[in-house]
Motif scaffolding. Structure first.
Motif, mmCIF file in Angstrom:
data_model
loop_
_atom_site.group_PDB
_atom_site.id
_atom_site.type_symbol
_atom_site.label_atom_id
_atom_site.label_comp_id
_atom_site.label_asym_id
_atom_site.label_seq_id
_atom_site.Cartn_x
_atom_site.Cartn_y
_atom_site.Cartn_z
ATOM 1 N N GLY A 82 17.087 -7.868 -5.843
ATOM 2 C CA GLY A 82 15.800 -8.904 -5.953
ATOM 3 C C GLY A 82 14.703 -8.029 -5.082
ATOM 4 O O GLY A 82 14.935 -6.898 -5.012
ATOM 5 N N PRO A 83 13.495 -8.596 -4.807
ATOM 6 C CA PRO A 83 12.360 -7.711 -4.291
ATOM 7 C C PRO A 83 12.935 -7.138 -2.939
ATOM 8 O O PRO A 83 13.500 -7.774 -2.001
ATOM 9 C CB PRO A 83 11.371 -9.008 -3.898
ATOM 10 N N MET A 84 12.706 -5.941 -3.025
ATOM 11 C CA MET A 84 13.525 -4.941 -1.840
ATOM 12 C C MET A 84 12.856 -4.808 -0.630
ATOM 13 O O MET A 84 11.499 -4.873 -0.452
ATOM 14 C CB MET A 84 13.834 -3.624 -2.397
ATOM 15 N N HIS A 85 13.375 -5.263 0.415
ATOM 16 C CA HIS A 85 12.982 -4.998 1.737
ATOM 17 C C HIS A 85 13.761 -3.689 2.477
ATOM 18 O O HIS A 85 14.764 -3.241 1.736
ATOM 19 C CB HIS A 85 13.305 -6.256 2.787
ATOM 20 N N TRP A 86 13.322 -3.426 3.614
ATOM 21 C CA TRP A 86 14.294 -2.672 4.289
ATOM 22 C C TRP A 86 15.123 -3.543 5.413
ATOM 23 O O TRP A 86 14.205 -3.851 6.281
ATOM 24 C CB TRP A 86 13.528 -1.369 5.055
ATOM 25 N N GLY A 116 3.906 -3.608 -3.741
ATOM 26 C CA GLY A 116 5.141 -3.516 -4.122
ATOM 27 C C GLY A 116 6.310 -3.892 -3.230
ATOM 28 O O GLY A 116 6.160 -4.063 -2.207
ATOM 29 N N TYR A 117 7.597 -3.813 -3.850
ATOM 30 C CA TYR A 117 8.604 -3.597 -3.160
ATOM 31 C C TYR A 117 8.885 -2.425 -2.526
ATOM 32 O O TYR A 117 8.255 -1.290 -2.713
ATOM 33 C CB TYR A 117 9.972 -4.032 -4.067
ATOM 34 N N ILE A 118 9.693 -2.748 -1.341
ATOM 35 C CA ILE A 118 9.900 -1.431 -0.523
ATOM 36 C C ILE A 118 11.395 -0.706 -1.158
ATOM 37 O O ILE A 118 12.373 -1.189 -0.485
ATOM 38 C CB ILE A 118 10.126 -1.573 0.880
ATOM 39 N N PHE A 119 11.246 0.279 -1.967
ATOM 40 C CA PHE A 119 12.316 1.056 -2.292
ATOM 41 C C PHE A 119 12.652 2.231 -1.397
ATOM 42 O O PHE A 119 12.068 2.139 -0.175
ATOM 43 C CB PHE A 119 11.891 1.637 -3.810
ATOM 44 N N SER A 120 13.760 2.802 -1.806
ATOM 45 C CA SER A 120 14.397 3.801 -0.873
ATOM 46 C C SER A 120 13.489 5.122 -0.243
ATOM 47 O O SER A 120 12.760 5.216 -0.913
ATOM 48 C CB SER A 120 15.678 4.587 -1.537
ATOM 49 N N VAL A 134 8.878 7.111 5.359
ATOM 50 C CA VAL A 134 8.228 7.511 4.175
ATOM 51 C C VAL A 134 9.174 6.791 2.909
ATOM 52 O O VAL A 134 10.352 7.129 2.660
ATOM 53 C CB VAL A 134 8.439 9.066 4.003
ATOM 54 N N PHE A 135 8.423 5.991 2.350
ATOM 55 C CA PHE A 135 9.347 5.258 1.289
ATOM 56 C C PHE A 135 8.536 5.219 -0.089
ATOM 57 O O PHE A 135 7.446 5.366 -0.238
ATOM 58 C CB PHE A 135 9.424 3.835 1.795
ATOM 59 N N THR A 136 9.236 4.620 -0.932
ATOM 60 C CA THR A 136 8.498 4.185 -2.342
ATOM 61 C C THR A 136 7.953 2.984 -2.353
ATOM 62 O O THR A 136 8.928 1.969 -2.065
ATOM 63 C CB THR A 136 9.547 4.612 -3.583
ATOM 64 N N TYR A 137 6.924 2.687 -2.811
ATOM 65 C CA TYR A 137 6.353 1.233 -3.376
ATOM 66 C C TYR A 137 6.757 1.182 -4.739
ATOM 67 O O TYR A 137 6.328 2.000 -5.544
ATOM 68 C CB TYR A 137 4.880 1.284 -3.178
ATOM 69 N N ASN A 172 3.362 3.446 -16.553
ATOM 70 C CA ASN A 172 4.169 4.553 -16.001
ATOM 71 C C ASN A 172 3.563 4.899 -14.536
ATOM 72 O O ASN A 172 4.542 5.915 -14.052
ATOM 73 C CB ASN A 172 3.799 5.826 -17.029
ATOM 74 N N ASP A 173 2.942 4.146 -13.896
ATOM 75 C CA ASP A 173 2.506 4.952 -12.681
ATOM 76 C C ASP A 173 2.750 3.940 -11.702
ATOM 77 O O ASP A 173 1.943 3.846 -10.540
ATOM 78 C CB ASP A 173 1.005 5.307 -12.607
ATOM 79 N N PHE A 174 3.845 2.937 -11.439
ATOM 80 C CA PHE A 174 3.955 1.834 -10.660
ATOM 81 C C PHE A 174 4.825 2.313 -9.239
ATOM 82 O O PHE A 174 5.058 1.217 -8.554
ATOM 83 C CB PHE A 174 4.654 0.782 -11.269
ATOM 84 N N GLU A 175 5.253 3.766 -9.445
ATOM 85 C CA GLU A 175 6.044 3.958 -8.172
ATOM 86 C C GLU A 175 5.206 4.799 -7.498
ATOM 87 O O GLU A 175 4.946 5.868 -8.088
ATOM 88 C CB GLU A 175 7.350 4.476 -8.518
ATOM 89 N N THR A 176 4.882 4.618 -6.150
ATOM 90 C CA THR A 176 3.921 5.496 -5.299
ATOM 91 C C THR A 176 4.734 5.871 -4.025
ATOM 92 O O THR A 176 5.619 4.924 -3.573
ATOM 93 C CB THR A 176 2.898 5.062 -5.109
#
Ligand code: FRU
Length: 524
Positions: free
Chosen positions: A82-86, A110-114, A138-141, A152-156
């Motif tokens: 689901g919506p990602m946390h760390w 956004g969600y906090i990806f790896s 340093v992580f991905t939103y 196409n630009d939703f990961e930063t």
């Protein structure tokens, strides 16, 4: 591609393909004693799992002030992605874990990806105050709205820092620090310090390749180069990369330079099906990575190690850990109040076999032994089979054996229900294998009940196997880490019998013994 599939089946959930298993009901779910969460049927006793709820990739692994930090992809509301946390856990020995409060929450970006974390010793970022060295994540939103809208630009990429040893985190006020050029899969930054150019290097998974960026301060990033669109395994999208120098004292190549390794997790098409960690050996000059050969190599050939990376700030030692699951069925495994978990920590090294470099991975044997409650030799019976019958086979143990490569052999674990897990060496194939096809529950996911194999890379005649069994997993390390495999299994009762046998009559083991390892959750 995987996200599109999920959207079709479950329009409210935007996320990886494990969401496909969302509607799987596990009978186990309601039967468990939730007052003793670490005693649940399949709960690993030697591996990190969060006390409750879903987890996937390890994140932000960093050693700081005597403590190893493990952050992880975490959904604190349910047992599906689901919506990602760390999430956050700490350890002093990389075996015993203490789960802490959630470190990073999703927000409007956004969600906090790896991602990863570093110790900014020189305070290049300026986040340090009053002489306190900042920890920088340093992580991905991942912006679910952008994803859903088909952008196409939703990961930063973004940064956050901590001035209290990882207890609390402040997100940088001008995130993102790396914008997206229009690539849907643009994520999982792993950052390391490259001393010769005094730069931070970000290794980023960008769909079917790796893109390297450099920065003097962790905030301003410049694209350096790309690697890999035409080499390695491309059965799925590339994710969770890592770039590291294998310890110089382990091995120097012929020109006297140390070896750089670029590992890249690939979401499907791995040797055991689904996801796994591949790697390239070669050279990195601060700008470009050049592979020393075009072989596709795997850090773990089993089905259940994924998204693995190394801790940062551990000097010349490399400590690696992965998520112990597979994108094919991670959302369907029959666990109860939690789902997911990590492999054991492994120490990485380097071996040269037939003029090629391979990364070796071995468990932290001494740490495990320190946590042992006893040991036992396994004796051969009159029928020529090595047998041990004990209820203790239901609890964690490390089995080691020395054999000769001229014989097939099988290690079989059984229980009173008739389940069996079989592992061994197949001489004709010169391969190790783990067969979980009759090891209890397999029908929760197509193809889970299978036999998986891994090539024997070692060239010597002696086989040395180290196997670590936990409640619902086994990790196989062969020939001092030249081949490794991780596999989950879900037996209906604890094992009570272990046999080691061969079809060849003159089969003999030089050594077969085991050590019982105490649970890391004693009292919980
Ligand atoms: C790998 C992965 C990463 C992503 C994270 C999301 O398992 O898909 O690429 O950052 O999981 O949870």
């Amino acid at each position: 591609m995987k996200k599109i599939l999920v959207l079709i089946l479950c329009p409210l959930v935007v996320g990886p393909i494990w969401g496909l298993a969302q509607r799987v009901d596990n009978a186990e779910e309601n039967k468990q004693d939730t007052t003793r969460p670490y005693q649940e049927t399949y709960r690993p006793q030697l591996h990190f799992t969060p006390k409750a709820h879903w987890n996937n990739d390890p994140n932000g692994m960093v050693y700081y002030a005597g403590v190893y930090h493990l952050f992880f992809q975490y959904y604190p509301v349910g047992t599906q992605w689901g919506p990602m946390h760390w999430g956050h856990a700490i350890s002093k020995d990389l075996l015993h874990w203490d789960e802490k409060a959630i470190a990073l929450y999703p927000d409007s970006l956004g969600y906090i990806f790896s991602g990863s974390a570093v110790v900014d010793k020189e305070n290049t970022s300026g986040f340090g105050k009053n002489g306190i060295v900042p920890l920088v994540a340093v992580f991905t939103y991942h912006d679910p709205k952008g994803d859903k809208a088909g952008r196409n630009d939703f990961e930063t990429q973004a940064v956050a820092y901590s001035l209290d040893s990882g207890k609390s985190w402040v997100k940088y006020g001008h995130n993102p620090v790396v914008k997206n050029p229009g690539i849907r899969d643009f994520r999982d930054p792993k950052v390391c310090w490259y001393a010769p150019t005094k730069s931070w290097i970000m290794t980023l998974a960008t769909k079917d390749r790796i893109t390297f960026f450099s920065s003097p301060n962790l905030i301003d990033w410049k694209k350096e180069s790309e690697f890999g669109h035409n080499v390695g395994s491309h059965g799925g999208v590339w994710e969770c990369p890592d770039l590291y120098l294998v310890e110089k004292s382990n091995k120097l190549n012929k020109t006297g330079k140390a070896i750089w390794v670029l590992s890249v997790n690939v979401g499907s098409g791995a040797p055991s099906g689904g996801s796994a960690t591949q790697y390239f050996t070669g050279d990195f000059d601060g700008h470009h990575f050049t592979a020393s050969d075009t072989l596709t190599k795997w850090l773990d050939y089993g089905p259940d190690e994924y998204a693995g990376v190394n801790w940062s700030n551990t000097g010349n030692d490399l400590y690696f850990l992965g998520w112990m699951s597979n994108t094919r069925y991670a959302g369907a495994t029959p666990t109860s109040t939690w789902r997911g978990g990590m492999t054991l920590t492994r120490k990485l090294g380097l071996a040269e076999v037939n003029d090629h470099y391979y990364v070796t991975s071995v468990p932290l044997t001494e740490t495990l032994k320190k946590n042992a409650s006893g040991s036992q030799q396994i004796k051969k019976n009159s029928a020529g089979i090595y047998v041990l019958e004990s209820q203790k086979l239901n609890s964690p143990f490390m089995l080691t054996l020395n054999a000769d490569y001229s014989h097939d052999f099988a290690i079989t674990l059984r229980n009173k229900t008739g389940d069996k897990l079989v592992l061994g060496y197949d001489k004709a194939d010169n391969a190790y294998y783990i067969d979980r096809s009759a090891a209890g529950k397999t029908d929760f996911a197509d193809g889970f009940g299978a036999r998986h194999k891994a090539p024997r890379l070692a060239t010597g005649k002696e086989i040395y196997l180290q196997l670590i069994f936990d409640k619902s997993s086994v990790e196989l390390f062969a020939d001092r880490g030249k081949t490794s495999m991780t596999s989950l299994f879900f037996v209906k009762d604890g094992f009570d019998k272990l046999e080691i046998s061969s079809n060849q009559t003159d089969f003999d083991l030089k050594h077969a013994g085991l050590q019982w390892i105490k649970s890391i959750w004693t009292g919980k």
